[in-house]
Design an enzyme around this catalytic site. Structure first.
Site, PDB file in Angstrom:
ATOM      1  N   PHE A   1       3.952  18.657  -6.010  1.00 45.69           N
ATOM      2  CA  PHE A   1       4.557  19.695  -6.036  1.00 45.69           C
ATOM      3  C   PHE A   1       5.375  20.069  -7.185  1.00 45.69           C
ATOM      4  O   PHE A   1       5.989  19.073  -7.765  1.00 45.69           O
ATOM      5  CB  PHE A   1       5.734  19.751  -4.803  1.00 45.69           C
ATOM      6  CG  PHE A   1       4.799  20.221  -3.346  1.00 45.69           C
ATOM      7  CD1 PHE A   1       3.680  20.129  -3.276  1.00 45.69           C
ATOM      8  CD2 PHE A   1       5.956  20.223  -2.190  1.00 45.69           C
ATOM      9  CE1 PHE A   1       2.791  20.373  -2.035  1.00 45.69           C
ATOM     10  CE2 PHE A   1       5.180  20.365  -0.869  1.00 45.69           C
ATOM     11  CZ  PHE A   1       3.821  20.639  -0.795  1.00 45.69           C
TER      12      PHE A   1
ATOM     13  N   HIS B   1      -5.223  10.738  -5.389  1.00 51.21           N
ATOM     14  CA  HIS B   1      -3.723  11.419  -4.923  1.00 51.21           C
ATOM     15  C   HIS B   1      -4.060  11.623  -3.249  1.00 51.21           C
ATOM     16  O   HIS B   1      -3.410  11.200  -2.521  1.00 51.21           O
ATOM     17  CB  HIS B   1      -3.398  12.722  -5.499  1.00 51.21           C
ATOM     18  CG  HIS B   1      -2.121  13.169  -5.079  1.00 51.21           C
ATOM     19  ND1 HIS B   1      -1.140  12.154  -4.973  1.00 51.21           N
ATOM     20  CD2 HIS B   1      -1.575  14.242  -4.531  1.00 51.21           C
ATOM     21  CE1 HIS B   1       0.090  13.000  -4.715  1.00 51.21           C
ATOM     22  NE2 HIS B   1      -0.419  14.348  -4.175  1.00 51.21           N
TER      23      HIS B   1
ATOM     24  N   CYS C   1       6.106  13.930  -5.887  1.00 53.66           N
ATOM     25  CA  CYS C   1       5.152  12.974  -5.455  1.00 53.66           C
ATOM     26  C   CYS C   1       4.481  12.017  -6.676  1.00 53.66           C
ATOM     27  O   CYS C   1       3.878  11.048  -6.566  1.00 53.66           O
ATOM     28  CB  CYS C   1       3.970  13.481  -4.830  1.00 53.66           C
ATOM     29  SG  CYS C   1       4.459  14.328  -3.274  1.00 53.66           S
TER      30      CYS C   1
ATOM     31  N   GLU D   1      -8.447  18.272  -6.145  1.00 57.17           N
ATOM     32  CA  GLU D   1      -8.701  16.965  -6.915  1.00 57.17           C
ATOM     33  C   GLU D   1     -10.321  16.562  -7.216  1.00 57.17           C
ATOM     34  O   GLU D   1     -10.351  16.363  -8.210  1.00 57.17           O
ATOM     35  CB  GLU D   1      -7.985  15.893  -6.183  1.00 57.17           C
ATOM     36  CG  GLU D   1      -7.903  14.740  -6.785  1.00 57.17           C
ATOM     37  CD  GLU D   1      -7.047  13.587  -6.026  1.00 57.17           C
ATOM     38  OE1 GLU D   1      -7.034  12.578  -6.705  1.00 57.17           O
ATOM     39  OE2 GLU D   1      -6.618  13.872  -5.070  1.00 57.17           O
TER      40      GLU D   1
ATOM     41  N   LYS E   1      -3.660   6.290   1.255  1.00 59.74           N
ATOM     42  CA  LYS E   1      -2.717   6.994   1.882  1.00 59.74           C
ATOM     43  C   LYS E   1      -3.187   6.963   3.296  1.00 59.74           C
ATOM     44  O   LYS E   1      -2.264   7.221   4.351  1.00 59.74           O
ATOM     45  CB  LYS E   1      -2.315   8.475   1.378  1.00 59.74           C
ATOM     46  CG  LYS E   1      -1.603   8.678  -0.081  1.00 59.74           C
ATOM     47  CD  LYS E   1      -1.454   9.930  -0.272  1.00 59.74           C
ATOM     48  CE  LYS E   1      -0.506   9.998  -1.642  1.00 59.74           C
ATOM     49  NZ  LYS E   1      -1.283   9.780  -2.718  1.00 59.74           N
TER      50      LYS E   1
END
Length: 415
Positions: free
Chosen positions: A402, A304, A164, A315, A336
């Site tokens: 990841f 993120h 990502c 985060e 997102k």
């Protein structure tokens, strides 16, 4: 001498369309492109909640024989790259000068759609051969190469696959190359195509996808930082930024959206899928050092923020540690919620959003955030709809992948 770097062109293919300004308007309005979609072919099919580019038409990009040599991810990339090139006003750049222009691209899965198609032909339909184009369709570096081929770019053509964080890394590495004077400009970004059936099943098996119960609207399924968040929502698309030597951009009278001022990366060395606040802190601090910025200069962070139960609080903890007392005044959102998690393209799309936030002095919201999780408090969440930000000068975009790979990039506003 370290050179300054300008952002002079923006290109996009998104679930909201292909015009960056319209895309940003949709984000400010709190709209969502998330819906239920069928993935695969009968009898091997499944429904996923995702955000896809349903209106994308590749037919105008190239003649059909050329399109057949491009996986969907490469088609998305080429469309975004060409759009950014036009937006930067570089269409008349002489061929000799294009020899010093590079491509720096990110993708997480590459041509996985083409690979699955080949396996289906071999193992399900019992055929003895697959398309001779399968190798070039499936190459991770195909999107970058297609952009370089079409535009005649002779500089380094490089692809980064870091889950990502892929396209944030691609942008950051392009920044370093421009600062050293190795290129005069770079088309940098990332692309990711819709998930094929096998990959959708793999994500479902990990139990990290948001899957609202029947009858519940899919549009709100991705809810970063909210108490009701269930997981991430995959998406597809591409974004490209033309990064250019600052002085060269000024000499030709280019419009400059923002200055690219910082990049930092780190590895958690902790776990393949579980994030670490300590690793994210190192990336954030490295970016601020690279940008020569103090914590209280940062006015906005595009998080993120995937909407996973485990990831979001980590985060926020990292941001609280880095920004200290300023964290409570630090505007933050995860877009997102509206466009889904574009995996390898996420960093590029969110970098484009961050650049437009600075250029338009407006902050997009986490559209689906209603009740922040107590573990995600301590920052100034922008929720529901957009917010004016006349004083915004410096903004960050986070990508935490990841594998424990972290990348943070920083942009500064220009007058």
């Amino acid at each position: 001498m370290t050179r300054r770097v300008a952002v002079t062109g923006l290109g996009l293919v998104s679930p909201f369309g292909e015009r960056p300004q319209d895309f940003f308007d949709a984000l400010l309005a709190g709209r969502s492109a998330v819906a239920r979609h069928l993935v695969g072919e009968a009898p091997h099919e499944t429904h996923t909640v995702s955000a896809v580019c349903e209106g994308f038409d590749a037919s105008a990009l190239a003649p059909r024989p050329q399109l057949l040599a491009m996986d969907r991810g490469a088609q998305l990339a080429l469309a975004a790259g060409l759009s950014a090139w036009r937006d930067a006003g570089l269409e008349t750049l002489p061929a000799a000068e294009r020899e010093r222009v590079g491509v720096s691209w990110g993708t997480g899965a590459g041509g996985v759609v083409a690979s699955e198609r080949a396996y289906r032909e071999l193992f399900l339909r019992g055929r003895e051969r697959v398309s001779p184009l399968t190798v070039v369709l499936g190459m991770h570096n195909a999107p970058a190469s297609q952009i370089a081929l079409r535009l005649g770019l002779g500089g380094p053509c490089l692809t980064y696959s870091v889950a990502c964080a892929s396209s944030s890394v691609a942008l950051g590495e392009a920044l370093a190359r421009l600062r050293r004077g190795e290129c005069s400009a770079v088309v940098a970004g990332g692309s990711e195509a819709a998930m094929p059936y096998a990959l959708a099943r793999a994500w479902q098996a990990m139990q990290v996808l948001a899957d609202p119960p029947d009858g519940e609207a899919a549009a709100g399924a991705c809810a970063p930082f909210d108490t009701r968040r269930r997981g991430l929502v995959p998406g597809e698309g591409a974004a490209a930024l033309v990064l250019e030597d600052w002085d060269a951009a000024h000499r030709r009278g280019a419009r400059i959206y923002a200055e690219f001022v910082g990049y930092g990366a780190s590895c958690d060395h902790h776990h393949l899928t579980a994030p670490s606040a300590a690793g994210q802190v190192r990336a954030l601090e490295a970016t601020l050092r690279d940008a020569g910025a103090a914590v209280d200069e940062v006015g906005y962070v595009n998080a993120h923020g995937t909407g996973t139960v485990e990831g979001d609080p980590v985060e926020i903890a990292a941001l609280r540690q880095v920004f200290g007392g300023h964290a409570a005044r630090l505007a933050l959102s995860s877009t997102k919620a509206a466009h889904g998690h574009l995996m390898g393209a996420a960093g590029a799309v969110e970098a484009l959003v961050t650049v437009l936030a600075l250029a338009r002095r407006a902050l997009p919201p986490t559209a689906t955030l209603h009740t922040p999780d107590p573990a995600c408090t301590g920052v100034d969440h922008v929720a529901g709809s957009g917010r004016d930000a006349a004083a915004l000068r410096l903004a960050l975009s986070n990508s935490f992948a990841f594998g424990g790979s972290n990348a943070v990039i920083a942009f500064r506003a220009v007058d």
